[in-house]
Design a protein around this motif. Structure first.
Motif, PDB file in Angstrom:
ATOM      1  N   UNK A 279       5.163  10.156  -8.055  1.00 35.94           N
ATOM      2  CA  UNK A 279       6.551   9.632  -8.797  1.00 35.94           C
ATOM      3  C   UNK A 279       7.633   8.977  -7.781  1.00 35.94           C
ATOM      4  N   UNK A 280       7.366   8.346  -6.524  1.00 40.62           N
ATOM      5  CA  UNK A 280       8.551   8.220  -5.373  1.00 40.62           C
ATOM      6  C   UNK A 280       8.481   6.826  -5.737  1.00 40.62           C
ATOM      7  N   UNK A 281       9.598   6.385  -6.234  1.00 43.07           N
ATOM      8  CA  UNK A 281      10.537   4.870  -5.630  1.00 43.07           C
ATOM      9  C   UNK A 281       9.927   4.396  -4.595  1.00 43.07           C
ATOM     10  N   UNK A 282       9.474   3.595  -3.642  1.00 46.07           N
ATOM     11  CA  UNK A 282       9.495   2.660  -2.662  1.00 46.07           C
ATOM     12  C   UNK A 282       9.360   1.408  -3.213  1.00 46.07           C
ATOM     13  N   UNK A 283      10.484   0.880  -2.717  1.00 45.44           N
ATOM     14  CA  UNK A 283      10.488  -0.603  -3.055  1.00 45.44           C
ATOM     15  C   UNK A 283      10.620  -1.044  -1.098  1.00 45.44           C
ATOM     16  N   UNK A 284      10.110  -2.598  -1.129  1.00 49.87           N
ATOM     17  CA  UNK A 284      10.734  -3.807  -0.067  1.00 49.87           C
ATOM     18  C   UNK A 284      11.548  -4.996  -0.753  1.00 49.87           C
ATOM     19  N   UNK A 285      12.285  -5.346  -0.331  1.00 51.38           N
ATOM     20  CA  UNK A 285      12.654  -6.664  -0.364  1.00 51.38           C
ATOM     21  C   UNK A 285      12.966  -7.371   0.467  1.00 51.38           C
ATOM     22  N   UNK A 286      12.683  -8.335   0.804  1.00 54.31           N
ATOM     23  CA  UNK A 286      13.197  -9.381   1.570  1.00 54.31           C
ATOM     24  C   UNK A 286      13.736 -10.177   1.624  1.00 54.31           C
TER      25      UNK A 286
ATOM     26  N   UNK B  68       0.757  -1.289   0.017  1.00 53.22           N
ATOM     27  CA  UNK B  68      -0.549  -0.702  -0.210  1.00 53.22           C
ATOM     28  C   UNK B  68       0.981   1.159  -0.139  1.00 53.22           C
ATOM     29  N   UNK B  69       2.333   1.470   0.921  1.00 57.57           N
ATOM     30  CA  UNK B  69       2.820   2.637   0.584  1.00 57.57           C
ATOM     31  C   UNK B  69       3.457   2.716  -0.526  1.00 57.57           C
ATOM     32  N   UNK B  70       3.675   1.703  -1.438  1.00 65.22           N
ATOM     33  CA  UNK B  70       4.806   1.922  -2.632  1.00 65.22           C
ATOM     34  C   UNK B  70       3.999   2.639  -3.648  1.00 65.22           C
ATOM     35  N   UNK B  71       2.215   1.849  -3.347  1.00 63.18           N
ATOM     36  CA  UNK B  71       1.053   2.710  -3.859  1.00 63.18           C
ATOM     37  C   UNK B  71       1.208   4.135  -3.741  1.00 63.18           C
ATOM     38  N   UNK B  72       0.953   4.391  -3.238  1.00 63.12           N
ATOM     39  CA  UNK B  72       1.252   5.799  -2.556  1.00 63.12           C
ATOM     40  C   UNK B  72       1.911   6.717  -3.253  1.00 63.12           C
TER      41      UNK B  72
END
Length: 147
Positions: free
Chosen positions: A126-133, A117-121
């Motif tokens: 137009x700000x990239x928000x990545x989470x890698x596990x 949800x944060x990445x979509x927001x």
């Protein structure tokens, strides 16, 4: 093309999201994210088995403002704000994620949903928000990766 000569497209907010990666991949991702101008934030989930510990680690590593409520709603709000950590984009790198996924699958899935949800927001701006596990099976557990 990044300084490393390998462009992963990490600056593309529309491709950003939540992904599982294999053991040992976070180092290369950190370098690529820095090359793409993203703020790299590492969260160690080793021996993390519950929501309380998870929220404490995320809040500490992302330097959440004092007094933030340690609950899912507050985590969601903070991840969609990050005004105290201004950047052109973000890469959150979660190491040893299997520990939480095995110990508490519900909390793991809730975290994935909140990050997605944060990445979509952020993509709206137009700000990239990545989470890698980092996962032993290399992926397939992220919200944007199909199992």
């Amino acid at each position: 093309m990044s300084d490393s000569g390998f462009d992963m497209g990490l600056e593309d907010a529309n491709q950003a999201g939540v992904y599982g990666v294999g053991d040992g991949d976070l180092g290369g991702l950190a370098a690529a994210a820095r090359d793409a101008g993203l703020k790299v934030l590492r969260i160690d989930l080793e021996a993390c088995a519950d929501k309380r510990t998870l929220l404490m680690r995320v809040g500490t590593q992302l330097d959440f403002p004092p007094g933030w409520s340690r609950n899912w709603d507050a985590l969601s709000d903070a991840l969609r704000d990050l005004s105290w950590l201004p950047a052109n984009g973000y890469a959150l790198l979660f190491s040893q994620a299997d520990d939480l996924r095995s110990a508490n699958p519900e909390d793991f899935d809730t975290l994935l949903d909140i990050l997605s949800e944060a990445a979509s927001r952020w993509a709206e701006d137009k700000v990239p928000f990545w989470a890698f596990f980092e996962l032993h099976d290399g992926g397939g557990a992220g919200a944007d990766e199909e199992e």
